[in-house]
Design a protein around this motif. Sequence first.
Motif, mmCIF file in Angstrom:
data_model
loop_
_atom_site.group_PDB
_atom_site.id
_atom_site.type_symbol
_atom_site.label_atom_id
_atom_site.label_comp_id
_atom_site.label_asym_id
_atom_site.label_seq_id
_atom_site.Cartn_x
_atom_site.Cartn_y
_atom_site.Cartn_z
ATOM 1 N N PRO A 72 0.863 -1.487 0.115
ATOM 2 C CA PRO A 72 -0.106 -0.091 -0.460
ATOM 3 C C PRO A 72 1.125 1.315 0.491
ATOM 4 N N PRO A 73 0.246 2.209 -0.986
ATOM 5 C CA PRO A 73 0.556 3.466 -0.604
ATOM 6 C C PRO A 73 1.667 4.182 1.003
ATOM 7 N N ALA A 74 2.003 4.849 0.868
ATOM 8 C CA ALA A 74 1.797 5.488 2.731
ATOM 9 C C ALA A 74 1.159 7.168 2.709
ATOM 10 N N PRO A 75 0.768 6.603 4.031
ATOM 11 C CA PRO A 75 -0.860 7.741 4.433
ATOM 12 C C PRO A 75 -0.237 8.852 3.994
ATOM 13 N N ALA A 76 -1.457 9.961 4.083
ATOM 14 C CA ALA A 76 -0.982 10.967 3.327
ATOM 15 C C ALA A 76 -0.755 11.584 4.392
ATOM 16 N N PRO A 77 -0.501 12.434 4.372
ATOM 17 C CA PRO A 77 -0.028 13.280 5.829
ATOM 18 C C PRO A 77 -1.243 13.980 6.781
ATOM 19 N N ALA A 78 -2.523 14.123 5.716
ATOM 20 C CA ALA A 78 -3.365 13.783 5.981
ATOM 21 C C ALA A 78 -4.573 13.395 7.551
ATOM 22 N N LEU A 79 -3.958 11.620 7.019
ATOM 23 C CA LEU A 79 -4.050 10.631 7.781
ATOM 24 C C LEU A 79 -3.615 10.941 8.886
ATOM 25 N N GLY A 80 -2.080 10.730 8.299
ATOM 26 C CA GLY A 80 -1.127 11.112 10.156
ATOM 27 C C GLY A 80 -1.743 12.300 10.964
ATOM 28 N N ARG A 81 -2.247 12.583 10.707
ATOM 29 C CA ARG A 81 -3.201 14.097 11.611
ATOM 30 C C ARG A 81 -3.915 13.040 12.370
ATOM 31 N N ALA A 82 -4.935 13.201 11.910
ATOM 32 C CA ALA A 82 -6.558 12.480 11.989
ATOM 33 C C ALA A 82 -6.795 11.036 13.105
ATOM 34 N N PHE A 83 -5.300 10.189 12.739
ATOM 35 C CA PHE A 83 -5.205 9.599 13.644
ATOM 36 C C PHE A 83 -4.223 10.341 15.062
ATOM 37 N N ALA A 84 -3.779 11.168 14.668
ATOM 38 C CA ALA A 84 -3.135 11.597 15.959
ATOM 39 C C ALA A 84 -3.827 11.816 16.686
ATOM 40 N N ARG A 85 -5.111 13.216 16.388
ATOM 41 C CA ARG A 85 -6.079 13.734 17.024
ATOM 42 C C ARG A 85 -6.487 12.819 17.496
ATOM 43 N N ARG A 86 -7.031 11.245 16.957
ATOM 44 C CA ARG A 86 -8.361 9.783 17.176
ATOM 45 C C ARG A 86 -7.639 9.844 18.484
ATOM 46 N N HIS A 87 -6.103 9.794 18.011
ATOM 47 C CA HIS A 87 -5.422 8.850 19.814
ATOM 48 C C HIS A 87 -5.187 9.495 20.636
ATOM 49 N N LYS A 88 -4.912 10.885 20.945
ATOM 50 C CA LYS A 88 -5.090 12.089 21.926
ATOM 51 C C LYS A 88 -6.584 11.874 22.474
ATOM 52 N N LEU A 89 -7.917 11.786 21.513
ATOM 53 C CA LEU A 89 -8.822 12.304 22.127
ATOM 54 C C LEU A 89 -9.038 10.798 22.800
ATOM 55 N N VAL A 90 -9.275 10.022 22.311
ATOM 56 C CA VAL A 90 -9.164 8.212 23.306
ATOM 57 C C VAL A 90 -8.525 8.733 24.347
ATOM 58 N N SER A 91 -7.168 8.927 24.424
ATOM 59 C CA SER A 91 -6.354 8.782 25.694
ATOM 60 C C SER A 91 -6.307 9.353 26.623
ATOM 61 N N ASP A 92 -7.354 10.702 26.345
ATOM 62 C CA ASP A 92 -7.646 11.789 27.089
ATOM 63 C C ASP A 92 -8.817 11.503 27.781
ATOM 64 N N GLU A 93 -9.269 10.032 27.545
ATOM 65 C CA GLU A 93 -10.564 9.702 28.500
ATOM 66 C C GLU A 93 -10.305 9.744 29.246
#
Length: 93
Positions: A72-93
Amino acid sequence: MPSTHSTARLEARISTDLHSLLKRAAEIQGRTMTDFVVAAVQDAAQRAIEQAELIRLTLADQECFAQALLTPPAPAPALGRAFARRHKLVSDE
């Protein structure tokens, strides 16, 4: 408890030859003509839908698809940012 099955009526004009053919086939299967026709129409409708939803690829398209799955191609930068935001939201709970 009353049945919740709703029904609809289907009428069709057919030749006497086709009527005889359907009647004979229904008798062979030990069914009423209505049951035979409903089952045959349902089978035909399901096959038509399955064929319409089937994805057909050329050999080149199949190879391209398989290659994309294997490497698979490398993920686009926007996808990386989205995963980082999701990780931050989930870990803050």
